[in-house]
Design an enzyme around this catalytic site. Structure first.
Site, PDB file in Angstrom:
ATOM      1  N   GLY A   1      35.969  40.109  36.255  1.00 21.29           N
ATOM      2  CA  GLY A   1      36.776  39.028  36.775  1.00 21.29           C
ATOM      3  C   GLY A   1      37.792  39.537  37.785  1.00 21.29           C
ATOM      4  O   GLY A   1      38.063  40.738  37.877  1.00 21.29           O
ATOM      5  N   CYS A   2      38.377  38.613  38.521  1.00 25.02           N
ATOM      6  CA  CYS A   2      39.289  38.993  39.602  1.00 25.02           C
ATOM      7  C   CYS A   2      40.586  39.608  39.087  1.00 25.02           C
ATOM      8  O   CYS A   2      41.008  40.680  39.544  1.00 25.02           O
ATOM      9  CB  CYS A   2      39.565  37.797  40.503  1.00 25.02           C
ATOM     10  N   TYR A   3      41.247  38.952  38.125  1.00 24.23           N
ATOM     11  CA  TYR A   3      42.488  39.512  37.586  1.00 24.23           C
ATOM     12  C   TYR A   3      42.253  40.872  36.911  1.00 24.23           C
ATOM     13  O   TYR A   3      43.016  41.818  37.139  1.00 24.23           O
ATOM     14  CB  TYR A   3      43.100  38.544  36.573  1.00 24.23           C
TER      15      TYR A   3
END
Length: 341
Positions: free
Chosen positions: A156-158
């Site tokens: 995921g991005c975070y």
């Protein structure tokens, strides 16, 4: 797979923000050849991708097709690699079928990221499918793919931002410290589907998912210890800026932190150690992660910036696919063909 040959591939979810960015990267790639692009939602007819994204008119006329399960035998004969930019449950349902058909899958959803099925159930609200092979978690700078894995989970991005910032310095942190990750994302992180709370006129800077965001267990898994994670939604289109706080062990100096980062990322072209806190404009439209640090007493302060749709999704997926087939990680990513959204 041989890096000299053209590799046919398909993109599912090409109508979404991460999907269209991936489609555009693959369209410009010297080895991967997109032969099929499917929508993430039910559509009645095929149409060019430029019908949804007019900025691609004259540059990419890939046909976006509706997906039907009876197309799988034909797809399995025509492509070798599949990228899934689908909702989590859709990927969970489709990926095992694609694997059974002999295809290699790079999944951008959260369906297979978490190693603990109970954590997955709590985070995503459905049971994680059981696969016969372990699924590698593809934080690209810390992953070594063998090239025979049937499925790779794209982070995921975070967690990508937090993992790249914290993993090089874990050995320098105090044993009891719990890193605090305070991150702001642009509205594209919520996807393309219309919703009032992500309407640009409604968005203001606001925390959300406090102490319950589904990326928290993934982030903890990525760095190997618990974290306090507070995401925020910002009134800008794309990018993530995270500020991270952690206590250092006794006698750890700023030079030791600098050496740890330099040693970790000396051979990693997409991680840049910067002298000043990064701005989003430095990374938006690029596959790069910019990291800045400052030691204040025994506290380590990190500032990290990525493009959530590229380094946090599409570009990382392609970086992993390059590694999988034996290509340099920068292939098709530098110079960047530019962002779509």
């Amino acid at each position: 797979m041989s890096k000299q040959e053209t590799i046919q591939c398909a993109v599912f979810g090409a109508s979404g923000y991460s999907g269209v960015e991936l489609l555009w990267l693959l369209h410009n790639h010297p080895v991967f050849d997109v032969t099929h692009a499917f929508s993430s939602s039910a559509r009645e007819k095929a149409e060019p991708i430029s019908a949804l994204y007019p900025q691609l008119a004259g540059r990419c006329e890939q046909i976006l097709q509706p997906w039907h399960s009876d197309l799988l035998p034909q797809l399995a004969q025509q492509v070798r690699v599949v990228f899934l930019a689908l909702p989590h449950e859709a990927s969970a349902e489709l990926a095992p079928k694609l694997i059974a058909a002999g295809l290699v899958v790079f999944d951008l959803s959260g369906a297979f990221r978490l190693g603990d099925p109970l954590q997955h159930q709590a985070a995503y609200g459905f049971a994680q499918p059981k696969l016969s092979n372990d699924v590698p978690y593809g934080l690209a700078e810390f992953t070594q793919l063998k090239g025979d894995e049937p499925l790779v989970a794209v982070p995921g991005c975070y967690p990508t931002a937090a993992g790249l910032a914290l993993r090089p310095v874990l050995a320098l942190l105090a044993a009891h410290t719990t890193p605090i990750v305070n991150a702001v994302s642009g509205v594209s992180g919520a996807g393309r589907k219309a919703a009032l709370h992500t309407s640009f006129c409604e968005v203001s800077l606001q925390a959300y998912g406090v102490a319950e965001h589904r990326h928290q267990p993934e982030m903890a898994q990525t760095i190997g210890r618990d974290v306090i994670f507070v995401p925020h939604l910002g009134n800008f289109k794309r990018g993530i800026l995270a500020t991270i706080y952690a206590q250092l062990a006794e006698q750890v100096s700023s030079d030791m932190v600098a050496e740890a980062f330099a040693a970790c990322y000396a051979e990693q072209p997409f991680v840049r150690l910067v002298a000043n806190p990064p701005k989003l404009q430095q990374v938006v439209g690029t596959p790069c992660c910019d990291i800045y640090f400052k030691v204040h007493g025994n506290q380590l302060i990190l500032s990290v910036a990525i493009d959530n749709l590229l380094k946090g999704a599409a570009a990382q997926a392609l970086q992993l696919a390059n590694q999988y087939v034996g290509l340099p990680p920068t292939t098709g990513l530098t110079p960047s063909p530019g962002a779509v959204v």
